[in-house]
Design a protein around this motif. Structure first.
Motif, PDB file in Angstrom:
ATOM      1  N   GLY A 123       0.786  -1.229   0.000  1.00 35.34           N
ATOM      2  CA  GLY A 123       0.000   0.000   0.000  1.00 35.34           C
ATOM      3  C   GLY A 123       0.812   1.271   0.000  1.00 35.34           C
ATOM      4  O   GLY A 123       0.300   2.342   0.341  1.00 35.34           O
ATOM      5  N   MET A 124       2.076   1.191  -0.433  1.00 37.29           N
ATOM      6  CA  MET A 124       2.961   2.355  -0.387  1.00 37.29           C
ATOM      7  C   MET A 124       3.082   3.075  -1.728  1.00 37.29           C
ATOM      8  O   MET A 124       3.658   4.167  -1.788  1.00 37.29           O
ATOM      9  N   LEU A 125       2.560   2.464  -2.792  1.00 43.51           N
ATOM     10  CA  LEU A 125       2.609   3.070  -4.115  1.00 43.51           C
ATOM     11  C   LEU A 125       1.205   3.165  -4.697  1.00 43.51           C
ATOM     12  O   LEU A 125       0.340   2.339  -4.392  1.00 43.51           O
ATOM     13  N   GLU A 126       1.024   4.168  -5.545  1.00 41.89           N
ATOM     14  CA  GLU A 126      -0.253   4.321  -6.235  1.00 41.89           C
ATOM     15  C   GLU A 126      -0.353   3.303  -7.382  1.00 41.89           C
ATOM     16  O   GLU A 126       0.636   3.077  -8.092  1.00 41.89           O
ATOM     17  N   PRO A 127      -1.500   2.699  -7.585  1.00 42.95           N
ATOM     18  CA  PRO A 127      -1.678   1.883  -8.800  1.00 42.95           C
ATOM     19  C   PRO A 127      -1.514   2.760 -10.031  1.00 42.95           C
ATOM     20  O   PRO A 127      -1.954   3.917 -10.039  1.00 42.95           O
ATOM     21  N   ILE A 128      -0.864   2.239 -11.066  1.00 38.65           N
ATOM     22  CA  ILE A 128      -0.708   3.001 -12.296  1.00 38.65           C
ATOM     23  C   ILE A 128      -2.086   3.190 -12.937  1.00 38.65           C
ATOM     24  O   ILE A 128      -2.855   2.236 -13.085  1.00 38.65           O
ATOM     25  N   SER A 136      -0.308   0.250 -24.403  1.00 39.33           N
ATOM     26  CA  SER A 136       0.090  -0.217 -25.728  1.00 39.33           C
ATOM     27  C   SER A 136       1.472   0.304 -26.126  1.00 39.33           C
ATOM     28  O   SER A 136       2.058  -0.159 -27.102  1.00 39.33           O
ATOM     29  N   LYS A 137       1.993   1.254 -25.345  1.00 43.19           N
ATOM     30  CA  LYS A 137       3.308   1.826 -25.645  1.00 43.19           C
ATOM     31  C   LYS A 137       4.422   1.143 -24.850  1.00 43.19           C
ATOM     32  O   LYS A 137       5.540   1.630 -24.792  1.00 43.19           O
ATOM     33  N   PHE A 138       4.108   0.004 -24.223  1.00 44.37           N
ATOM     34  CA  PHE A 138       5.115  -0.828 -23.565  1.00 44.37           C
ATOM     35  C   PHE A 138       5.477  -2.006 -24.454  1.00 44.37           C
ATOM     36  O   PHE A 138       4.675  -2.436 -25.297  1.00 44.37           O
ATOM     37  N   ARG A 139       6.641  -2.572 -24.226  1.00 42.76           N
ATOM     38  CA  ARG A 139       6.925  -3.887 -24.793  1.00 42.76           C
ATOM     39  C   ARG A 139       6.026  -4.880 -24.058  1.00 42.76           C
ATOM     40  O   ARG A 139       5.791  -4.735 -22.853  1.00 42.76           O
ATOM     41  N   PRO A 140       5.494  -5.880 -24.762  1.00 41.73           N
ATOM     42  CA  PRO A 140       4.534  -6.800 -24.149  1.00 41.73           C
ATOM     43  C   PRO A 140       5.055  -7.409 -22.852  1.00 41.73           C
ATOM     44  O   PRO A 140       6.189  -7.898 -22.777  1.00 41.73           O
ATOM     45  N   GLY A 141       4.231  -7.354 -21.806  1.00 46.35           N
ATOM     46  CA  GLY A 141       4.573  -7.957 -20.532  1.00 46.35           C
ATOM     47  C   GLY A 141       5.325  -7.056 -19.583  1.00 46.35           C
ATOM     48  O   GLY A 141       5.698  -7.491 -18.483  1.00 46.35           O
ATOM     49  N   PHE A 142       5.525  -5.779 -19.944  1.00 45.44           N
ATOM     50  CA  PHE A 142       6.346  -4.911 -19.100  1.00 45.44           C
ATOM     51  C   PHE A 142       5.565  -3.725 -18.533  1.00 45.44           C
ATOM     52  O   PHE A 142       6.114  -2.648 -18.337  1.00 45.44           O
ATOM     53  N   GLY A 143       4.300  -3.948 -18.254  1.00 47.72           N
ATOM     54  CA  GLY A 143       3.510  -2.983 -17.496  1.00 47.72           C
ATOM     55  C   GLY A 143       2.970  -3.703 -16.278  1.00 47.72           C
ATOM     56  O   GLY A 143       2.436  -4.808 -16.393  1.00 47.72           O
ATOM     57  N   TRP A 144       3.111  -3.104 -15.102  1.00 46.27           N
ATOM     58  CA  TRP A 144       2.722  -3.756 -13.857  1.00 46.27           C
ATOM     59  C   TRP A 144       1.676  -2.918 -13.144  1.00 46.27           C
ATOM     60  O   TRP A 144       1.425  -1.766 -13.497  1.00 46.27           O
ATOM     61  N   ASP A 145       1.080  -3.477 -12.113  1.00 46.75           N
ATOM     62  CA  ASP A 145       0.035  -2.758 -11.381  1.00 46.75           C
ATOM     63  C   ASP A 145       0.572  -1.476 -10.745  1.00 46.75           C
ATOM     64  O   ASP A 145      -0.136  -0.464 -10.692  1.00 46.75           O
TER      65      ASP A 145
END
Length: 371
Positions: A123-128, A136-145
């Motif tokens: 609970g220390m970071l904001e969800p993106i 869609s501007k990430f390489r596939p698999g490289f976006g996290w919560d």
């Protein structure tokens, strides 16, 4: 125009300005048109009305001026929000301390995704906010919560070519071989890459690295301690240990390796062989003083391929947005960690393993290197 319509229009303008699609002047002019003849519905533009500045914390050295040139100044020009760079190093412990203080002074942190997973679940970071940040501007698999991929780098071997003549290291076994490659070494203070390097040098096949055998790695590291002159904790320190001649070989970030090569006039070189590739990411502290919306808009603005190429030119960061690949000249591809010719020589760090095991592994590692 209804209040809801005005709000939607203002939301759109805020996002366009954050992405650099319109200038600050255009934002003001268009906002006036949207709001003309009705109430000043500025709730939709809270990020601009309330945020006076954002503080982005990275790992210091050349990263401060690079981040400012690529991302900070353009964002300020587009939004009027000042972006200040802090190079003190956003370790997990430092981020946790900021959050627990109850009055954090940091907004955005250049974080390892596995740290973001751990801290986010606490609970220390904001969800993106993926309504603002474009997945869609990430390489596939490289976006996290809790973290958005902004670049790639690797942990690579950098070495003093004048000390070894025509014989260059070819992997982690050579890093640990002080008979064949004499001189002191430098390793990362925060453990990442040191475990993999030790196991690779000890004969573990790349495909069998994970889950890491920490006892085997720590035994190897403990036995090698007398050859380590320093354990660097930040980018600037990793550069100086090689440029000042303290170490003949070090495992450093590829982003710094290319700078060291440049600053040394080619004396210090680096190899991709058995490099350990990792995504870098931006995360937002929970309760950050600049506001989460402004911070999310900053991340969205950093997805611009042209801005990521500025970071590649200045730091050698591999672009997170695949659209930037075509903008890299052929003669510069050799320093790009995500170029296919370089990626094939490397091993990807296992983010889920790190998210589950990093804290305990680092505690043990710290005891060994501090003893």
């Amino acid at each position: 125009m209804t209040n809801d319509t005005r709000k939607q229009a203002m939301d759109s303008l805020v996002h366009r300005a954050a992405r650099g699609e319109i200038s600050r002047r255009q934002f003001v002019q268009l906002s006036a048109l949207v709001l003309a003849g009705g109430p000043m519905l500025l709730r939709a533009s809270d990020a601009f009305a309330q945020a006076k500045e954002l503080v982005l914390v990275n790992w210091g050295g050349d990263a401060i001026t690079a981040y400012d040139a690529a991302y900070g100044k353009p964002f300020t020009e587009a939004t009027g929000i000042v972006v200040k760079m802090d190079g003190s190093g956003p370790t997990e412990g430092a981020i946790e301390a900021q959050f627990k203080s109850g009055s954090p002074t940091w907004d955005l942190v250049d974080v390892d995704p596995f740290s973001a997973i751990t801290l986010g679940e606490k609970g220390m970071l904001e969800p993106i906010d993926y309504s603002i940040v474009d997945k869609s501007k990430f390489r596939p698999g490289f976006g996290w919560d809790y973290a958005a991929s902004t670049y790639f780098f690797s942990y690579v071997i950098a070495y003093d070519s004048e000390k070894f003549g025509d014989t260059a290291p070819t992997g982690m076994a050579d890093f640990f071989d002080v008979a064949k490659f004499p001189g002191k070494r430098s390793l990362y203070k925060w453990g990442v890459s040191s475990w993999e390097a030790a196991l690779l040098a000890d004969g573990v096949a790349p495909a069998e690295l994970y889950p890491l055998d920490l006892k085997r790695a720590h035994d190897k590291i403990a036995a090698f301690k007398e050859n380590v002159v320093t354990y660097w904790g930040g980018g600037a320190e990793s550069q100086s240990v090689l440029l000042d001649g303290e170490a003949s070989m070090a495992i450093v970030w590829s982003t710094r390796a290319s700078l060291i090569e440049q600053d040394s006039g080619g004396k210090i070189k680096f190899i991709w062989d058995q490099g350990l590739i990792s995504p870098g990411a931006l995360a937002v502290l929970k309760g950050n003083p600049g506001g989460k919306d402004a911070a999310m808009q900053f991340i969205a603005s950093a997805q611009d391929p042209a801005k990521q190429i500025v970071m590649f030119d200045k730091l050698g960061q591999g672009p997170a947005n695949p659209a930037a690949d075509a903008l890299i000249p052929d003669d510069r591809k050799r320093i790009n960690p995500v170029d296919p010719a370089n990626m094939v020589k490397q091993i990807a760090l296992d983010m889920p393993w790190y998210a589950q095991n990093y804290g305990a592994a680092l505690d043990e590692y710290t005891k060994i290197i501090s003893a």
